[in-house]
Design an enzyme around this catalytic site. Sequence first.
Site, PDB file in Angstrom:
ATOM      1  N   SER A 314     -17.742   8.398  24.896  1.00 42.45           N
ATOM      2  CA  SER A 314     -16.979   7.932  24.112  1.00 42.45           C
ATOM      3  C   SER A 314     -15.809   6.928  24.672  1.00 42.45           C
ATOM      4  O   SER A 314     -15.867   6.488  25.785  1.00 42.45           O
ATOM      5  CB  SER A 314     -16.048   9.099  23.325  1.00 42.45           C
ATOM      6  N   TYR A 315     -15.163   6.139  23.430  1.00 41.23           N
ATOM      7  CA  TYR A 315     -14.277   5.135  23.949  1.00 41.23           C
ATOM      8  C   TYR A 315     -13.449   5.499  25.131  1.00 41.23           C
ATOM      9  O   TYR A 315     -12.681   6.365  25.194  1.00 41.23           O
ATOM     10  CB  TYR A 315     -13.616   4.657  22.735  1.00 41.23           C
ATOM     11  N   PRO A 316     -13.568   4.496  26.179  1.00 41.65           N
ATOM     12  CA  PRO A 316     -12.730   4.788  27.426  1.00 41.65           C
ATOM     13  C   PRO A 316     -11.249   4.494  27.489  1.00 41.65           C
ATOM     14  O   PRO A 316     -10.356   5.258  28.288  1.00 41.65           O
ATOM     15  CB  PRO A 316     -13.579   4.009  28.556  1.00 41.65           C
TER      16      PRO A 316
END
Length: 720
Positions: A314-316
């Site tokens: 997922s978005y880091p």
Amino acid sequence: MNVILAEKPDQARKLASPFVHKKEKSRITIAPCQLFPGGATIVWAIGHLCELAEPEKYDAVWKKWRLDSLPVIPERFKHQVIKQKASHFQHVKEVLNKADTIIIATDPAREGEYIARIIIQMAGASKKKIKRLWCSSLTESAIKDAFANLRSDQETKPYFDEALARAYSDWLVGINTSRVYTLLMQQKGMREVFSTGRVQTPLLCLIRRREEEIERFKQETYWEIEAMFDANGEKYKGRYHERFFEKKQAEGLLEQMRGKPASVRKIQTQLKKVKPPLLHSLSTLQAKMNRKYKLAPGKVLQLVQSLYEKGHVSYPRTDSQHVTEAEAKAFPDIIRSLKHHYDIMDELKSISQNKRYVNPKKVSDHYAMIPTEQVPSPHQLSNDEWKIYDEIARSLIAAHYPDHEYLQTTVLTMIDRYEFKSVGKKVVKNGWKAIFQNEQEDKNEAEGNQPLPPLKEGQEVGPEVMLKEGVTQPPKPYTEGQLITLMKTAGKHIEDEDLSAMKGMGLGTEATRSGIIQTLKERKYIEVKKNVVSTTDKGKTLVAAVADTILGKADLTAKWEQYLHSIGQGEKPAAPFIEKSKELAKHLVADAIRRANDWEIPAAMRKTAQAGTRSAKSQEPLGKCPMCGQGVVERQKFYGCHGYQSGCKFTLPKELLGKKLGKSNVKKLLSGKESGLIKGFVSKTGKPFDARLLLKNGKIVFAFADQQKPPSKMDDVSIK
């Protein structure tokens, strides 16, 4: 027509992947479908296409660095198209202006919001209908779901307001303090540029503060009394509680203990439970990967961004360590997918109702980093990418495992009237630690892990007492990974693994912290050797000048970050913050001028400056400076203009993207010609390419032969 504005080419390709589409040179066309009945066109930025204008764009007087022209404070800020990206911007502009609806699909964060909205403004397309794609995972199912549930542009506008306020503040503080400190240092014989900033300078001061603590530390020898007890042939160790700094005192007490009987006075056994670790935010991942593998925080961000763009995580750039109920629903499917590569026990507990992991109140813009259902094989990733993925995957698996349980036994043994303490530990249930079984045990845990023999209260044991000599230890210098936590907590000593309470209160953001560390390295303020951070003479010189000023204080910057965070949440307006930034810039300039007479330049820096001056004066110029017309000469680490002391900041690097820039090519550049073909440049993502160089408006740009295909990501090779 629907136009989708992505941040990068790779992201654009990923966004198109769930649909029937056609890839063209500078756009992707999506065929009509259920989500886009009239089809759609995807265009992309190359990172930032626009930037804040240079000071001279507001007033020609501000082009030269002069004390009497400070502070530099524009009435209204302007943006300009980055010259090296002008042709690409023009193409994006043309497509945006044909749109009926623009869908912002840049990274779902403040910086992505900033990149997109400035492009739309500069393209004159602000009055178009605008929607926002908010997608925290780039799997096909997540992309389709996000396009089906587009957000209003007003819903995410506060992120743009925050990013804009941050950019203006950083520009005002950076431009003004860099100029005033550089010019004042030049008056004292220094020849270097002293770049400063609202975030980087307080961090430098924190690093130097730790070094000063180490330098002031006076090592002392101490003695402790230990005893080895014999219980029916089985031995265990105990320690007397007091530490002695006079050996005679320790020896005197030791003599009183010799020959005295010993017996077990008290045995206390407790069952201890250790919960699985929290899921990862970017900061916690960077800190652990640096501790475990010595990977630099910037490298970790690069690797995890790659995994995100491939759809595996997922978005880091998240500061959360929790998820909402919606994400938790996908955990069983993700765990099932992970079983193809991990040995996972069959009976796992559900954590869908466990607030340690599932807590919407602790999720801000994005939830914690988790693997997606698109699980890669190790051979699909680079070695370093797998290390990052493996850690993120194991953190989710561990969250579903039972607590680690152990019995901690504390034994108090008396020699006469003197009490010795022994601690033993016996694992009852390995629990989640089975997932991290190859990790080294914490030193403090290991010290309390001696095996204890069977003992009973009142039991007599045979004592053998001895002195153990030791020395006090200074604080340890920071590692590169510890700088991330240091920035997250604004220098406060916080051990809680859940740092969500610090949200908006640290230095910088999840997305910018590793870049700030890199900036300090590039500007020669700090060095990192074997993962240990130290300040250079240049760094020490700047800290000595700013240490007692507002610019050097982390707590003020942390409060400003908190205000910026509130802007992003729509709780506070941006305008007052920008006005305060202007006032701060004025104060910092006046304060530096007032304090300059008291600055002391270290001898090492004075010698370096003098040697540089003698060396530069004795050299023949390689050519004329394109900015001021004076001679350009070779210095120790770069090529620089003779007009340095009068404010000209023109320089050329000696090394560029892995290739040395020799004098012959520098002469060609300064004469207005192209360099020879230079083979073997390496972009930031590791892609090799060949190019010629030329100077445009004092900046190096790449020139590619007709048959030479430039790297697909031109932002990887552009010169800032």
